[in-house]
Design a protein around this motif. Structure first.
Motif, short mmCIF file in Angstrom:
data_model
loop_
_atom_site.label_atom_id
_atom_site.label_comp_id
_atom_site.label_asym_id
_atom_site.label_seq_id
_atom_site.Cartn_x
_atom_site.Cartn_y
_atom_site.Cartn_z
N ASP A 36 12.16 -13.29 -34.84
CA ASP A 36 11.75 -14.68 -34.57
C ASP A 36 12.96 -15.59 -34.61
N GLY A 143 6.87 -21.46 -35.45
CA GLY A 143 7.81 -22.07 -36.39
C GLY A 143 7.79 -21.44 -37.77
N GLY A 146 2.93 -16.71 -41.96
CA GLY A 146 1.90 -16.94 -42.96
C GLY A 146 0.87 -17.99 -42.60
N ASP A 178 0.60 -13.01 -31.50
CA ASP A 178 1.59 -13.28 -32.53
C ASP A 178 1.16 -14.46 -33.40
N GLY A 180 -0.74 -14.74 -37.57
CA GLY A 180 -1.98 -14.56 -38.35
C GLY A 180 -2.69 -13.26 -38.08
N GLY A 200 3.62 -10.21 -39.53
CA GLY A 200 4.69 -10.45 -40.49
C GLY A 200 4.12 -10.36 -41.90
N SER A 201 3.44 -11.43 -42.30
CA SER A 201 2.97 -11.47 -43.70
C SER A 201 1.97 -10.35 -44.00
C1 DX5 Z 1 5.81 -17.78 -35.68
C2 DX5 Z 1 6.37 -16.42 -35.27
C3 DX5 Z 1 5.49 -15.27 -35.69
C4 DX5 Z 1 5.25 -15.22 -37.20
C5 DX5 Z 1 4.27 -14.12 -37.51
O1 DX5 Z 1 6.54 -18.79 -35.02
O2 DX5 Z 1 6.53 -16.35 -33.88
O3 DX5 Z 1 6.09 -14.05 -35.24
O4 DX5 Z 1 6.46 -14.98 -37.86
O5 DX5 Z 1 4.06 -14.15 -38.91
P1 DX5 Z 1 2.59 -13.90 -39.50
O6 DX5 Z 1 2.21 -12.52 -39.04
O7 DX5 Z 1 2.79 -13.99 -40.98
O8 DX5 Z 1 1.70 -14.95 -38.93
#
Ligand code: DX5
Ligand code: ZN
Length: 227
Positions: A36, A143, A146, A178, A180, A200-201
């Motif tokens: 990211d 941005g 989480g 991408d 949540g 991610g999270s």
């Molecule tokens: C947000 C990013 C995403 C985010 C995903 O701007 O593009 O890739 O990091 O993180 P989670 O999976 O925690 O929503």
């Protein structure tokens, strides 16, 4: 039948141990690494320059994709490719000349993907699907990691899947989501037509570790696709 892929965002990773983190994600069975990239202009956050990604390159054989949440992606595209990113993903909202930018990315030897923020309509990519290998639909506002998954994006995912099929591009163009993406949201996104999932999270907070999280997400997505 599109393939199901899990693409971890390393935004939640320990930035002091990025090499170890991408190696651990590879060992856990992920399909690619999602970087990211944020410039503090297009989004109110600042993250990875090309040198940081280059430093992690030797620690894994996985493909790197750069989610460029930046203004003026053309100016640095070559540096991200040289850093080891085989896919560059640019935002419709940040490109004055999107068709030209996608063609430029391909001229660098990378594959090009286009990204839509939640409010941006599918129609904005109708005339560039021949240039991309994937369309990324944001299921949060970009941005930060989480954030809460925006379920109202599911009809948009379905609309894009219908457009891709109508243009006969099912084998050429994937749909990535991408933001949540977690055990309680991935099935609905998959059922709507997404086949590649950034998380991610959900990966970094799983108390049972990366492998459990990756396997669980993949299983849920495959079940939604009837695989
Ligand atoms: C947000 C990013 C995403 C985010 C995903 O701007 O593009 O890739 O990091 O993180 P989670 O999976 O925690 O929503
Ligand atoms: Zn992202």
């Amino acid at each position: 039948m599109p393939r199901i892929e899990i693409a971890p965002s390393v935004l939640p990773a320990d930035f002091a141990r990025l090499g170890e983190e991408v190696a651990a994600l590879e060992a856990a069975g992920v399909d690619r690494i999602h970087w990211d990239v944020m410039d503090g202009q297009f989004v109110p956050n600042l993250t990875f320059g090309p040198d940081v990604i280059a430093a992690a390159r030797k620690h894994t054989s996985l493909p790197f994709e750069a989610h460029l949440m930046v203004l003026g992606a053309d100016a640095m595209a070559e540096q991200y490719v040289k850093a080891g990113c085989s896919r560059l993903m640019v935002h419709v909202e940040a490109c004055t000349h999107l068709h030209r930018t996608l063609g430029y990315i391909r001229s660098l030897g990378a594959t090009a993907s286009v990204v839509l923020n939640p409010s941006t309509p599918i129609s904005s990519v109708a005339h560039v699907l021949d240039l991309v290998d994937m369309v990324l639909l944001m299921t949060v506002n970009p941005g930060f990691g989480g954030q809460k998954y925006i379920a109202t994006m599911e009809p948009k995912i379905r609309e894009l899947r219908t457009m891709i099929e109508a243009q006969g591009l099912t084998d050429q163009v994937d749909i990535e989501v991408d933001g949540g993406i977690a055990p309680d949201t991935i099935a609905a996104a998959a059922a709507a037509g997404a086949n590649i999932f950034v998380a991610g999270s959900a990966l970094f907070r799983d108390p049972e570790g990366f492998e459990h999280a990756v396997t669980d997400l993949r299983t849920r997505a495959q079940a939604a696709w009837g695989i």
